[in-house]
Design a protein around this motif. Structure first.
Motif, short mmCIF file in Angstrom:
data_model
loop_
_atom_site.label_atom_id
_atom_site.label_comp_id
_atom_site.label_asym_id
_atom_site.label_seq_id
_atom_site.Cartn_x
_atom_site.Cartn_y
_atom_site.Cartn_z
N THR A 193 -13.99 -2.53 -8.81
CA THR A 193 -12.72 -2.55 -9.26
C THR A 193 -12.90 -1.73 -10.79
O THR A 193 -12.05 -0.86 -10.80
CB THR A 193 -12.47 -3.89 -9.73
N ASP A 194 -13.93 -1.98 -11.38
CA ASP A 194 -14.10 -0.98 -12.66
C ASP A 194 -14.20 0.47 -12.38
O ASP A 194 -13.64 1.30 -12.78
CB ASP A 194 -15.35 -1.35 -13.23
N LYS A 209 -7.27 -7.13 -16.94
CA LYS A 209 -8.63 -6.90 -17.69
C LYS A 209 -8.58 -6.36 -19.21
O LYS A 209 -9.42 -6.11 -19.69
CB LYS A 209 -9.04 -5.51 -17.01
N PHE A 212 -1.64 -2.89 -8.40
CA PHE A 212 -2.80 -2.40 -9.19
C PHE A 212 -2.52 -2.53 -10.78
O PHE A 212 -3.47 -2.82 -11.49
CB PHE A 212 -2.98 -0.89 -8.97
N ARG A 213 -1.23 -2.31 -11.20
CA ARG A 213 -1.02 -2.29 -12.54
C ARG A 213 -1.42 -3.94 -13.04
O ARG A 213 -1.66 -4.19 -14.20
CB ARG A 213 0.54 -1.93 -12.80
N PHE A 224 -2.50 7.27 -8.65
CA PHE A 224 -2.94 5.99 -8.08
C PHE A 224 -2.95 5.95 -6.52
O PHE A 224 -3.88 5.75 -5.83
CB PHE A 224 -2.19 4.72 -8.63
N SER A 268 -4.97 -4.43 -13.12
CA SER A 268 -5.50 -3.59 -14.58
C SER A 268 -5.16 -4.33 -15.73
O SER A 268 -5.77 -4.21 -16.70
CB SER A 268 -5.00 -2.13 -14.34
N TYR A 271 -9.55 6.55 -11.25
CA TYR A 271 -8.18 6.90 -11.54
C TYR A 271 -7.68 7.45 -12.75
O TYR A 271 -7.08 8.27 -12.60
CB TYR A 271 -7.26 5.46 -11.33
N TYR A 331 -10.77 1.95 -11.39
CA TYR A 331 -9.87 2.00 -12.43
C TYR A 331 -10.49 3.28 -13.32
O TYR A 331 -9.46 4.24 -13.73
CB TYR A 331 -10.18 0.78 -13.21
N GLU A 332 -11.68 3.60 -13.20
CA GLU A 332 -12.21 4.62 -14.31
C GLU A 332 -11.96 5.90 -13.55
O GLU A 332 -11.61 6.98 -14.19
CB GLU A 332 -13.69 4.64 -14.39
#
Length: 81
Positions: free
Chosen positions: A30-31, A80, A73-74, A51, A77, A37, A34-35
């Motif tokens: 997941t991280d 987090k 996704f938003r 995305f 995220s 992206y 995100y990174e």
């Protein structure tokens, strides 16, 4: 194909596979997704397009989407933060 041409072709293929493997390891978490992206945003007109690109890469690598859509996704995220 000569032996040297074959050797070069094998090296090129090995490099392609190394890069693909590196990408898969990156976006598998997941991280990491995100990174990756966030690094891609500068290459697209919108965050949604970035995305979509990364989610399509994920599907190509793993056979299914990581997120069903940009909104999921938003939401994930934002948790987090």
């Amino acid at each position: 194909m000569t032996i040297s041409q074959h050797h070069i072709a094998v090296q090129v293929e090995n490099e392609r596979l190394r890069k693909e493997n590196e990408l898969m390891r990156q976006i598998a978490s997941t991280d990491g997704f995100y990174e990756y992206y966030f690094r891609q945003i500068v290459n697209f007109k919108s965050r949604r397009e970035a995305f979509k690109y990364v989610n399509e890469l994920y599907k190509k690598c793993f056979g299914s989407y990581r997120y069903s859509d940009y909104d999921s996704f938003r939401i994930t995220s934002n948790r987090k933060k």
